[in-house]
Scaffold this motif. Structure first.
Motif, PDB file in Angstrom:
ATOM      1  N   TYR A  39       0.893  -1.387   0.114  1.00  0.00           N
ATOM      2  CA  TYR A  39       0.121  -0.007   0.054  1.00  0.00           C
ATOM      3  C   TYR A  39       0.858   1.090  -0.015  1.00  0.00           C
ATOM      4  O   TYR A  39       0.701   2.380  -0.698  1.00  0.00           O
ATOM      5  N   THR A 121      -8.585   2.920 -10.464  1.00  0.00           N
ATOM      6  CA  THR A 121      -7.790   2.553  -9.294  1.00  0.00           C
ATOM      7  C   THR A 121      -7.345   3.754  -8.662  1.00  0.00           C
ATOM      8  O   THR A 121      -7.327   3.763  -7.470  1.00  0.00           O
ATOM      9  N   GLU A 125      -8.929   4.587  -5.257  1.00  0.00           N
ATOM     10  CA  GLU A 125      -8.210   4.068  -4.033  1.00  0.00           C
ATOM     11  C   GLU A 125      -7.335   5.194  -3.376  1.00  0.00           C
ATOM     12  O   GLU A 125      -7.112   4.994  -2.324  1.00  0.00           O
ATOM     13  N   ARG A 129     -11.112   7.132  -2.217  1.00  0.00           N
ATOM     14  CA  ARG A 129     -11.281   6.256  -0.726  1.00  0.00           C
ATOM     15  C   ARG A 129     -10.437   7.074   0.397  1.00  0.00           C
ATOM     16  O   ARG A 129     -11.035   6.859   1.449  1.00  0.00           O
ATOM     17  N   GLU A 220     -16.416   0.103  -7.744  1.00  0.00           N
ATOM     18  CA  GLU A 220     -15.917  -1.060  -8.219  1.00  0.00           C
ATOM     19  C   GLU A 220     -16.814  -1.663  -9.476  1.00  0.00           C
ATOM     20  O   GLU A 220     -16.372  -2.370 -10.183  1.00  0.00           O
ATOM     21  N   PRO A 281     -11.538  -3.858  -1.990  1.00  0.00           N
ATOM     22  CA  PRO A 281     -12.366  -3.035  -2.579  1.00  0.00           C
ATOM     23  C   PRO A 281     -13.516  -3.652  -3.495  1.00  0.00           C
ATOM     24  O   PRO A 281     -14.387  -3.016  -3.783  1.00  0.00           O
ATOM     25  N   CYS A 297      -5.181  -5.350  -6.338  1.00  0.00           N
ATOM     26  CA  CYS A 297      -4.580  -4.075  -5.809  1.00  0.00           C
ATOM     27  C   CYS A 297      -3.897  -4.312  -4.536  1.00  0.00           C
ATOM     28  O   CYS A 297      -3.455  -3.368  -3.879  1.00  0.00           O
TER      29      CYS A 297
END
Ligand code: SF4
Ligand code: SF4
Length: 470
Positions: A39, A121, A125, A129, A220, A281, A297
């Motif tokens: 991450y 993404t 993300e 997010r 998603e 996700p 991811c």
């Protein structure tokens, strides 16, 4: 209350979608906040990629955009090279190269692109997010907020979040328009009343609206039901492709940790904590194997590694691996299929480079003027009228000359204008071919015209010259 994820049942997970309830309603995914090495690196990379994406339309070369995808005028600039509608074959080649590259990349590395590079993404993300976590808290707090009554706090939180989402969506909408029509045109659209550039204004609003819809609600689902790349995985991947995989050899039989486990029969490393599902996700359980919904991811890798450290077992129960490497313990990256794709890709690239290298800077087309045969002049000359279309693909103004290669036939430009082409422009003009009447021997003769550019013959074009025989 958390809704039960149907994917937790390995027997039935292929009969249902994680994001759809039995009655057909949307099962909203609340992915738990994740942290970990993957991450962290995805975050770093996302800032670099987003910076490049936003800087893209502003990067110029000699006052021209470096990238432009003007589908409205069918004009494209890719890495500084201009492509006109007449260069469609080159764009098709470029697209073919792109597709074969994507296929090759996917066969070897699975959907790494989706998790690390895909703009959907990246924005979802790494931007939207994160803002959601900041304002509404982690998964459980978000669920409570959504399922709870409309209090003052809920109004404020939702209001702030949606306002920020709207601003970012507007930014992305303007960015997309800048790639399509150029930064200067976007500046013109925003600095004038909407009525002055209605089409451009509608484009800005439409793109911004679409992004707001996608990132605040659709999410998603864009990967699951819209993106064709995700749907192609079934035919692209094989047992040697690298994907985010659960090591079922090591993990099974899964079992929660219990006291005195040592005296029970040996268990696998998966302790059934379900954290890998909670952080996903797209709401799936990676332990059920490779699934179309997995966007690679890496959130489940980070979550599981954290668990493995806590229970003192080796990391990598979920990791980048191929089916064969897990099942048989060996990894073969360059298979016969991969070699085949590499050969096809090399051939396509070689052909494209050759076509680019031999592409003319100026494209000339000559046609007879429709509906006319010949004209006789009082001075004893006979003329035919033609149309000439010239396209200057270069970024400089160019002068072109036209010469007849047949003795006795002269070129006479209408209005004695010169063939001067502005940079990146299309020129349409007319000219006569002129011959003395007493030199005409046949009704129709072939005439070769030479298009001269920078002192060299650019093209030789053949046409007909018609005249009466006296
Ligand atoms: S996070 Fe790891 S240990 Fe926990 S359920 Fe998933 S695979 Fe098993
Ligand atoms: S299964 Fe893992 S890698 Fe795939 S989308 Fe879910 S969290 Fe991401």
């Amino acid at each position: 209350m958390a809704k039960k994820n149907p994917h937790l049942n390995p027997e039935t997970f292929r009969d249902s979608l994680a994001t759809v309830q039995e009655d057909g309603k949307r099962n909203w995914v609340y992915p738990k906040k994740v942290s970990g090495i993957f991450y962290k690196y995805r975050s770093y990379l996302s800032w670099v990629l987003l910076a490049i994406l936003f800087a893209g339309p502003f990067i110029q070369m000699n006052g021209r955009p470096y990238m432009l995808f003007n589908i409205f005028e069918r004009r494209f600039i890719i890495f500084g090279a201009a492509f006109w509608p007449q260069d469609t074959y080159l764009l098709i080649f470029l697209l073919l190269i792109f597709f074969v590259f994507i296929i090759l990349f996917t066969v070897v590395f699975g959907r790494i692109f989706c998790g690390w590079f895909c703009p959907q993404t990246l924005f979802m993300e790494m931007v939207f997010r994160k803002i959601e976590y900041l304002i509404e808290g982690d998964a459980n707090q978000q669920r409570q907020l959504n399922e709870g009554p409309w209090t003052g706090e809920k109004f404020v939180k939702k209001g702030i979040k949606l306002t920020i989402f709207a601003v970012i969506s507007l930014l992305i909408g303007h960015l997309v328009m800048a790639y399509l029509v150029g930064v200067d045109q976007v500046k013109t659209i925003v600095s004038q009343p909407p009525s002055a550039n209605m089409a451009g204004f509608i484009g800005l609003i439409a793109f911004s609206g679409i992004f707001m819809f996608v990132f605040s609600w659709f999410r998603e689902q864009a990967c699951l039901v819209v993106c064709p790349y995700g749907r192609l995985q079934g035919v692209l991947l094989d047992n040697n492709s690298i994907n985010v995989m659960y090591d079922y050899v090591r993990g099974e039989p899964r079992s929660p940790i219990r006291k005195n486990q040592a005296i029970l029969e040996p268990k696998g490393d998966c302790i059934e904590c379900s954290l890998c599902v909670q952080v996903c996700p797209t709401g799936i359980d990676i332990r059920n194997g490779i699934q179309m919904e997995c966007v690679n991811c890496t959130a489940c890798i980070d979550a599981c590694d954290e668990v493995m450290v806590k229970v003192d077992r080796p990391k990598g129960l979920i990791r980048y691996a191929s089916e064969n490497s897990i099942k048989q313990g060996f990894q073969k990256l360059i298979t016969g299929r991969v070699k085949g794709y590499i050969v096809v890709l090399c051939i396509l690239i070689a052909a494209f480079v050759t076509l680019i290298a031999t592409r003319d800077d100026i494209k000339a087309t000559i046609t007879r003027f429709p509906g006319m045969t010949y004209q006789e002049r009082e001075d004893g000359k006979v003329t035919n009228l033609y149309q000439i279309t010239l396209i200057n693909k270069t970024f400089e103004s160019q002068k072109v000359e036209l010469k007849s290669l047949v003795d006795g036939i002269e070129v006479e430009l209408l209005g004695n204008q010169e063939l001067i082409l502005d940079a990146q422009s299309k020129f349409e003009g007319r000219f006569f071919l002129v011959r003395n009447q007493d030199e005409v021997k046949v009704n129709q003769e072939k005439v070769k015209l030479s298009v001269i550019y920078q002192g060299e013959e650019l093209d030789k074009i053949e046409t007909n010259f018609t005249a009466p025989i006296n």
